[in-house]
Design a protein around this motif. Structure first.
Motif, PDB file in Angstrom:
ATOM      1  N   HIS A   1      41.559  48.283  34.267  1.00 49.87           N
ATOM      2  CA  HIS A   1      40.781  48.790  35.408  1.00 49.87           C
ATOM      3  C   HIS A   1      41.227  50.165  35.878  1.00 49.87           C
ATOM      4  O   HIS A   1      40.447  50.913  36.459  1.00 49.87           O
ATOM      5  CB  HIS A   1      40.833  47.784  36.564  1.00 49.87           C
ATOM      6  CG  HIS A   1      42.211  47.508  37.070  1.00 49.87           C
ATOM      7  ND1 HIS A   1      42.843  48.332  37.968  1.00 49.87           N
ATOM      8  CD2 HIS A   1      43.085  46.494  36.792  1.00 49.87           C
ATOM      9  CE1 HIS A   1      44.049  47.841  38.228  1.00 49.87           C
ATOM     10  NE2 HIS A   1      44.224  46.736  37.537  1.00 49.87           N
TER      11      HIS A   1
ATOM     12  N   ASP B   1      27.292  46.676  47.662  1.00 62.03           N
ATOM     13  CA  ASP B   1      28.537  46.122  47.128  1.00 62.03           C
ATOM     14  C   ASP B   1      29.678  47.127  47.253  1.00 62.03           C
ATOM     15  O   ASP B   1      30.819  46.763  47.583  1.00 62.03           O
ATOM     16  CB  ASP B   1      28.340  45.731  45.658  1.00 62.03           C
ATOM     17  CG  ASP B   1      29.574  45.081  45.062  1.00 62.03           C
ATOM     18  OD1 ASP B   1      30.024  44.059  45.614  1.00 62.03           O
ATOM     19  OD2 ASP B   1      30.102  45.591  44.056  1.00 62.03           O
ATOM     20  N   LEU B   2      29.387  48.400  46.998  1.00 58.35           N
ATOM     21  CA  LEU B   2      30.400  49.445  47.149  1.00 58.35           C
ATOM     22  C   LEU B   2      30.862  49.534  48.605  1.00 58.35           C
ATOM     23  O   LEU B   2      32.051  49.718  48.877  1.00 58.35           O
ATOM     24  CB  LEU B   2      29.843  50.797  46.695  1.00 58.35           C
ATOM     25  CG  LEU B   2      29.550  50.957  45.197  1.00 58.35           C
ATOM     26  CD1 LEU B   2      28.936  52.319  44.917  1.00 58.35           C
ATOM     27  CD2 LEU B   2      30.830  50.787  44.385  1.00 58.35           C
ATOM     28  N   LYS B   3      29.908  49.391  49.536  1.00 56.00           N
ATOM     29  CA  LYS B   3      30.263  49.419  50.957  1.00 56.00           C
ATOM     30  C   LYS B   3      31.204  48.271  51.302  1.00 56.00           C
ATOM     31  O   LYS B   3      32.196  48.442  52.019  1.00 56.00           O
ATOM     32  CB  LYS B   3      29.005  49.312  51.823  1.00 56.00           C
ATOM     33  CG  LYS B   3      28.138  50.549  51.847  1.00 56.00           C
ATOM     34  CD  LYS B   3      26.970  50.324  52.811  1.00 56.00           C
ATOM     35  CE  LYS B   3      25.989  51.477  52.779  1.00 56.00           C
ATOM     36  NZ  LYS B   3      24.830  51.226  53.672  1.00 56.00           N
ATOM     37  N   GLN B   4      30.865  47.076  50.785  1.00 55.09           N
ATOM     38  CA  GLN B   4      31.673  45.895  51.081  1.00 55.09           C
ATOM     39  C   GLN B   4      33.099  46.053  50.543  1.00 55.09           C
ATOM     40  O   GLN B   4      34.041  45.477  51.082  1.00 55.09           O
ATOM     41  CB  GLN B   4      31.031  44.646  50.477  1.00 55.09           C
ATOM     42  CG  GLN B   4      29.676  44.289  51.082  1.00 55.09           C
ATOM     43  CD  GLN B   4      29.775  43.938  52.561  1.00 55.09           C
ATOM     44  OE1 GLN B   4      30.759  43.372  53.018  1.00 55.09           O
ATOM     45  NE2 GLN B   4      28.749  44.299  53.322  1.00 55.09           N
ATOM     46  N   ARG B   5      33.240  46.823  49.478  1.00 55.03           N
ATOM     47  CA  ARG B   5      34.569  47.044  48.894  1.00 55.03           C
ATOM     48  C   ARG B   5      35.319  48.170  49.592  1.00 55.03           C
ATOM     49  O   ARG B   5      36.450  48.492  49.222  1.00 55.03           O
ATOM     50  CB  ARG B   5      34.438  47.378  47.405  1.00 55.03           C
ATOM     51  CG  ARG B   5      33.878  46.236  46.573  1.00 55.03           C
ATOM     52  CD  ARG B   5      33.867  46.627  45.110  1.00 55.03           C
ATOM     53  NE  ARG B   5      33.237  45.626  44.272  1.00 55.03           N
ATOM     54  CZ  ARG B   5      33.182  45.691  42.950  1.00 55.03           C
ATOM     55  NH1 ARG B   5      33.740  46.723  42.324  1.00 55.03           N
ATOM     56  NH2 ARG B   5      32.598  44.750  42.259  1.00 55.03           N
TER      57      ARG B   5
ATOM     58  N   ILE C   1      34.404  51.381  49.674  1.00 52.50           N
ATOM     59  CA  ILE C   1      34.326  52.668  48.967  1.00 52.50           C
ATOM     60  C   ILE C   1      33.821  53.744  49.924  1.00 52.50           C
ATOM     61  O   ILE C   1      32.799  53.585  50.576  1.00 52.50           O
ATOM     62  CB  ILE C   1      33.383  52.577  47.748  1.00 52.50           C
ATOM     63  CG1 ILE C   1      33.850  51.471  46.796  1.00 52.50           C
ATOM     64  CG2 ILE C   1      33.311  53.912  47.031  1.00 52.50           C
ATOM     65  CD1 ILE C   1      35.215  51.686  46.217  1.00 52.50           C
TER      66      ILE C   1
END
Length: 435
Positions: free
Chosen positions: A224, A323-327, A329
């Motif tokens: 990763h 999803d990026l927001k939830q992570r 980012i």
């Protein structure tokens, strides 16, 4: 008056819409007068602003709204009269020529395709099954014990073993240079439980408190961390603490701590088996459902509306951004996400949705009220207070819509399996759970 529908391509159609200019002007004037009652402007009292000022300031936007409304109504009426199932939003452009006193527009759009379902008896489906055996129950009980384990420091002359919790300092270098994330102090992990790369885990085993070791580590090509993926690093590790795990015995107190009042090993194993069977049922259903959907698409013929693929692609991009927001980012709203990477997935979803929709319509596979209730009650059994979960679902239309979609998919799965060429395959429990 009959609507003239022009066919441009497979699914693309065009119709001409006409609006009376006097009707548009009348509606614009009426809306401006209504707006004038409340509009504010410097030098005038509310409701006393001259119409010329109101028209100058708001005329364009009001006319735009009226045109949109009238065109929308005209298109909906024309599509309804022509019995068209419109896919997506029409593209409406004004024509240069029109009858006197009229405004003419071309509305170009796509329609839903005809879905031709082939002979389901020719569809080939692999149907999987799985059983909850004693080994699966044993493994789950061990997991429950590990969740409640304790640790005690090992004697200084004993090295780290699988299951131990170790505390280390480490520093990694690539070509003699440190790299980001390659150094830590007081770092803890459990040996042999997949928390570290296998080479790192193996190197730490057997080390005693106070010992240091240098070893090479090859990062996987798909690691990763892109900066180190595929590269070899040299690590220096110093062991600070080694703690051996202690697993609790399966006693009456242990069983009761899991919420099983009987407190017996038999009651624990029965409860574990019931929960595992529920999980196995859902996983098997999901596998078989996916196999059915793949087979169903293969025996169907249809053209795909580009508008639906575009809309689905946009939904997938929006989902990826969320999803990026939830992570967490940073600037997820501005992160470029190429829409084309979602195009194959969007096309597959649209195709499947159209095929399933036609199968459901043609064979009356809609969800029945009793099926919805049974599905909700079954899901609720995995919660501490099932009755509250049932009420939670029944109280919200969106949640009920999601349940309905699942039940319809289950109906489709059962219908296809009853007609297709089915090959049964028994899966080992571990393979099903790790798939």
């Amino acid at each position: 008056m009959a609507v003239n529908v022009e066919t441009l391509e497979k699914l693309e159609r065009r119709i001409t819409l006409t609006l009376a200019a006097s009707e548009i002007n009348s509606e614009v004037e009426a809306r401006l007068k209504k707006l004038a009652r409340t509009v504010k402007a410097d030098g005038f009292r509310p409701g006393k602003v001259p119409m010329s000022v109101v028209a100058q300031r708001y005329g364009y936007s009001v006319q735009y709204e009226v045109m949109n409304d009238k065109l929308g109504q005209a298109f909906a009426q024309a599509a309804n009269e022509a019995q068209l199932r419109v896919a997506g939003v029409p593209n409406i452009t004004q024509k240069d020529e029109a009858p006197e006193g009229q405004m003419a527009f071309d509305a170009t759009f796509e329609v839903y395709p005809e879905v031709k379902l082939g002979d389901l008896s020719t569809a080939e489906v692999e149907r999987v099954t799985a059983e909850v055996d004693e080994a699966a129950i044993d493994k789950t009980v061990d997991i429950l014990r590990k969740q409640r384990r304790t640790f005690a420091q090992r004697p200084a002359d004993q090295g780290a073993e699988a299951g131990d919790r170790v505390t280390i300092d480490f520093e990694g270098k690539i070509d003699g240079e440190p790299f980001q994330g390659g150094k830590a102090e007081g770092f803890q992990f459990l040996v042999g439980e997949g928390q570290m790369l296998e080479q790192f885990d193996a190197a730490v085993r057997g080390m005693k408190v106070g010992e240091s070791k240098t070893f090479p580590l090859q990062f996987p090509a798909d690691y990763h961390g892109q900066d180190v993926a595929g590269k070899e690093a040299d690590f220096l590790v110093t062991m600070k603490k080694v703690e051996a795990q202690h697993l609790p015995e399966v006693t009456e107190d242990f069983v009761k701590s899991l919420g099983i009042e009987a407190g017996t090993v038999e009651a624990l194993r029965a409860d574990v088996k019931k929960n595992l069977e529920r999980e196995v049922k859902f996983r098997v259903l999901a596998r078989n459902k996916a196999a059915v959907m793949d087979a169903l698409v293969k025996v169907a013929e249809l053209d795909l509306p580009k508008a639906l693929i575009t809309a689905e692609t946009e939904r997938l991009v929006a989902g990826a951004r969320e999803d990026l927001k939830q992570r967490g980012i940073k600037d997820a709203d501005k992160t470029p996400i190429p829409a084309e990477i979602f195009a194959p997935q969007a096309e597959k979803r649209v195709r499947l949705g159209l095929v399933v929709g036609e199968l459901v319509r043609a064979n009356n596979l809609q969800a029945k009220p009793e099926q919805l209730q049974a599905h909700i009650e079954e899901m609720a059994q995995s919660y501490e207070k099932p009755a509250e979960v049932v009420r939670w679902y029944l109280s919200d239309r969106q949640r009920m819509a999601e349940v309905e979609a699942v039940v319809i998919e289950n109906n489709v799965t059962d219908f296809v399996l009853a007609q297709a060429k089915v090959t049964d395959k028994s899966l080992p429990f571990d393979e099903l759970m790790t798939a």
